[in-house]
Structure formats: structure tokens, C-alpha cells
Design an enzyme around this catalytic site. Sequence first.
Site, PDB file in Angstrom:
ATOM      1  CE1 TYR A   1      -5.535   2.634  10.146  1.00  0.00           C
ATOM      2  CE2 TYR A   1      -4.410   2.112   8.095  1.00  0.00           C
ATOM      3  CZ  TYR A   1      -5.580   2.398   8.789  1.00  0.00           C
ATOM      4  OH  TYR A   1      -6.780   2.433   8.124  1.00  0.00           O
TER       5      TYR A   1
ATOM      6  CD  GLU B   1      -3.704   3.154  15.336  1.00  0.00           C
ATOM      7  OE1 GLU B   1      -2.810   3.035  16.188  1.00  0.00           O
ATOM      8  OE2 GLU B   1      -3.492   3.586  14.171  1.00  0.00           O
TER       9      GLU B   1
ATOM     10  CG  HIS C   1      -1.990  -0.777  15.004  1.00  0.00           C
ATOM     11  ND1 HIS C   1      -3.336  -0.845  15.316  1.00  0.00           N
ATOM     12  CD2 HIS C   1      -1.926  -0.715  13.648  1.00  0.00           C
ATOM     13  CE1 HIS C   1      -4.041  -0.825  14.200  1.00  0.00           C
ATOM     14  NE2 HIS C   1      -3.211  -0.738  13.182  1.00  0.00           N
TER      15      HIS C   1
ATOM     16  CG  LEU D   1     -10.408  -1.772  17.673  1.00  0.00           C
ATOM     17  CD1 LEU D   1      -8.905  -2.001  17.595  1.00  0.00           C
ATOM     18  CD2 LEU D   1     -10.891  -0.908  16.521  1.00  0.00           C
TER      19      LEU D   1
ATOM     20  CB  VAL E   1      -2.507 -10.417  14.721  1.00  0.00           C
ATOM     21  CG1 VAL E   1      -2.481  -9.815  13.329  1.00  0.00           C
ATOM     22  CG2 VAL E   1      -1.123 -10.886  15.128  1.00  0.00           C
ATOM     23  CG  ASP E   2      -3.281  -4.664  13.650  1.00  0.00           C
ATOM     24  OD1 ASP E   2      -4.169  -4.989  14.457  1.00  0.00           O
ATOM     25  OD2 ASP E   2      -3.521  -4.047  12.596  1.00  0.00           O
TER      26      ASP E   2
ATOM     27  CG  MET F   1      -4.926  -9.842   7.447  1.00  0.00           C
ATOM     28  SD  MET F   1      -6.425 -10.350   8.320  1.00  0.00           S
ATOM     29  CE  MET F   1      -7.376 -11.057   6.983  1.00  0.00           C
TER      30      MET F   1
ATOM     31  NE  ARG G   1     -22.336  -3.755  14.866  1.00  0.00           N
ATOM     32  CZ  ARG G   1     -22.210  -2.921  13.841  1.00  0.00           C
ATOM     33  NH1 ARG G   1     -22.758  -1.719  13.899  1.00  0.00           N
ATOM     34  NH2 ARG G   1     -21.557  -3.269  12.755  1.00  0.00           N
TER      35      ARG G   1
ATOM     36  NE  ARG H   1      -2.011  -1.646   3.578  1.00  0.00           N
ATOM     37  CZ  ARG H   1      -2.443  -1.786   4.837  1.00  0.00           C
ATOM     38  NH1 ARG H   1      -3.641  -1.333   5.170  1.00  0.00           N
ATOM     39  NH2 ARG H   1      -1.679  -2.361   5.738  1.00  0.00           N
TER      40      ARG H   1
ATOM     41  CB  VAL I   1     -13.333  -6.663  11.707  1.00  0.00           C
ATOM     42  CG1 VAL I   1     -12.793  -8.058  11.358  1.00  0.00           C
ATOM     43  CG2 VAL I   1     -12.251  -5.625  11.500  1.00  0.00           C
TER      44      VAL I   1
ATOM     45  CB  VAL J   1      -1.194 -11.751   7.732  1.00  0.00           C
ATOM     46  CG1 VAL J   1      -0.625 -10.575   6.935  1.00  0.00           C
ATOM     47  CG2 VAL J   1      -0.639 -13.067   7.196  1.00  0.00           C
TER      48      VAL J   1
ATOM     49  CE  LYS K   1       0.767  -2.225   9.490  1.00  0.00           C
ATOM     50  NZ  LYS K   1      -0.430  -2.500  10.332  1.00  0.00           N
TER      51      LYS K   1
END
Length: 371
Positions: free
Chosen positions: A94, A118, A96, A240, A269-270, A302, A203, A15, A179, A299, A75
Amino acid sequence: MIVGLPKEIKKQEYRVALTPAGCEMIVRQGQSVVVQPGAGNGSGFADEEYVAAGAKLTTDAAEVWAQADLIVKVKEPLPEEFGFFRKEQLLFTYLHLAAAPELARSLMASEVTAIAYETIQATNGSLPLLTPMSEVAGRMAVQEGAKFLEAFQGGRGVLLGGVPGVPPAEVIIIGGGIVGTNAAKMALGLGAEVVVLEKNGDRMRYLDDVFQGRLRTLMSNPYNIAQAVKKADLLIGAVLVPGARAPRLVSEEMVKTMKKGAVIVDVAVDQGGSIATIDRATTHENPTYEKHGVIHYAVANMPGAVPRTSTLALTNVTIDYVLHLAAKGFRETVKNNAMLALGVNAYRGSITHRQVAEAVGVPYIPLESLW
């Protein structure tokens, strides 16, 4: 202001944070853009397109970081880039940081001003700059899960949708946010049986209404999670907490009860992962590992596998912020934009986001106290 666009160096990250169209918009308002050669290649944008849009090409990444007042990335910076940081430089990407304490401390030491995509948050709690990548990751979670359920990938040899006379696969999704919703769309579209575990009653009602009863919802609690995990052919972690580490909702003991050859895809995972056996991030080159007979897909980038779609979706929502930051500077822009202020993670050597500070074990300093 000079806006800098370095090439992403995370493994198999294709990206780019700025398209030629966005570059042209920045130049039109009187700012400058410097681009590292090859920055857009992975997303299908040639250097010549950036030059035609008014950007200047540099020799390498070091020159981009040295010249730019505002660095835009996709990233989080990796250790190889920490040496480029300089005081009061503005970084927009991003981050994280809850899962990257070394990066957090480097940002503090260098006094970089860091805004995380984020944690920019609207008054209704939505995360507008995380949403498009969450949509991509949610849809990819099912796509990748279906692939790794194939026998020659080590999976159970189960087709998500089944066929007449053969039942479909069980897809269990923990988390009913962006997600989870997008994962559910894909899984239902492929004919799977879908269960979403969610702790917010409103929700769950929304999901039940939108999907017209085609999926099942369960209250997310340890008992229901444990029972659902046992049945899963494909388990998707989709939780999240903005700025914080993802809560560990699936224990190792639960994973041990899963079917042999089942697949786990943990989109969180991140942020540290929501499943106990997701103990390391993987890459697109080597995306999975096996533990307790279960295939783990971990990953951390992703959407990087579909860079053209992801870049266009991401830059659609970031460009307005970049334009304002470039035109008005950090202080004026942030003081007049409460959503953007929530995105500020590091400023003047301090961590200014409460959940990030708690996660990395440093004092939380409110942004307004540093003006």
C-alpha cells in the site's frame, strides 16, 4: 528472483505482507525468500515457521532490502526506509502516494518500481487488493466509534443500539462503497439508526435492496451532508477516489454544528481525509483528539489493530500477484495483466498513475511510453 519481507516499522503496525504459507508457495516455484527476524511476530507467525517454509532469516531490515529483487510490505515505506531504495528494485505494498508527496519523490529519485495495492483495479471498477482492508476498516469504524461514544472516553455516553424506551444512536456514513457497506452492517447489527450518503443512484438501490430498507439512503450533496452531520452521534467518512486525495465533503463549519461528544471516524485519513477537521493522522496508541467538542478518530492503519485477521485477509488476495511477479518478472507480468498495470505508480523515475501525479504535482507519464 529473491523476495524480501521486512518488518513493518509504522507505529503499532503488526500486520505482515507474507505468511509462512505464502512463503512456501514462492519457494515451491523455485524462488527465494529472505525474512527480517520478527517480521511476522505481530500477526502470530514465528521466525521458525518461515524457516520451515523455506525462507532464510537475515540479520536486519537493511539486509532484506539489499538482497531482495522484490520487496513485499503492508504499509508505505517511511523516511527511515528511503535510504534502502535502489534502482529497478520492485516494491509491492500500500502506497497512498496522494497523501505522501515526499515518498513519491523519493521513489522517483531512486527509480524504484512501485506497485500500489490500492490502485490495482478490475474492469468493473472494483479494487481487489483494497477490498479486504476496507472490509476490516469499515467494521472497525463502528466498533471504535461505539467505544469512543462512552462517557469516560469523552463521548456523549450513548449506546449505539439504545434500549427499550430509549432511542438508538444516529450513525451517518458518507460513502456507500466497501467501507460504508461494512460499517452499515456493523451499525445495523448493533441496533443503530443508519443513514448512508452516496452519490451513485445504482449503489443506493443496491444498498436499499441488500439491507431490505433497514437503513436510509440519501443523495450525497452539500445540503444533505450538512443536515445529516448535525444529527450524527457517530459520523463515518468512507469515501475513496482511487489514487487521488479524498474529497473534503464535511467542512469545519459542519463539524461545529455537531452534538457535543459526538464521534468522527474518518477511514479516508490515509488518503488525506474527507472531513476538514481531520487535519492529522493519529496512532492506535493515541487514536483521538477533540475539536469543537467532537471526538476525532484518525488512525491511518486501522486494520493493524487486528493483525491476524487483517494479514490473512490481505495475503489471500496479494499472493497470486507476488507469485506471478516472482516467476515472470515485472515487465512480462504487467504487460499481460491490465489490472496490475493500473497498480504501477512509479517506474523509471516517473509517476505513471494519473491521479497520483496530479495529487503530488508532478508530470504524469503513461507506463506504456516507458517500455
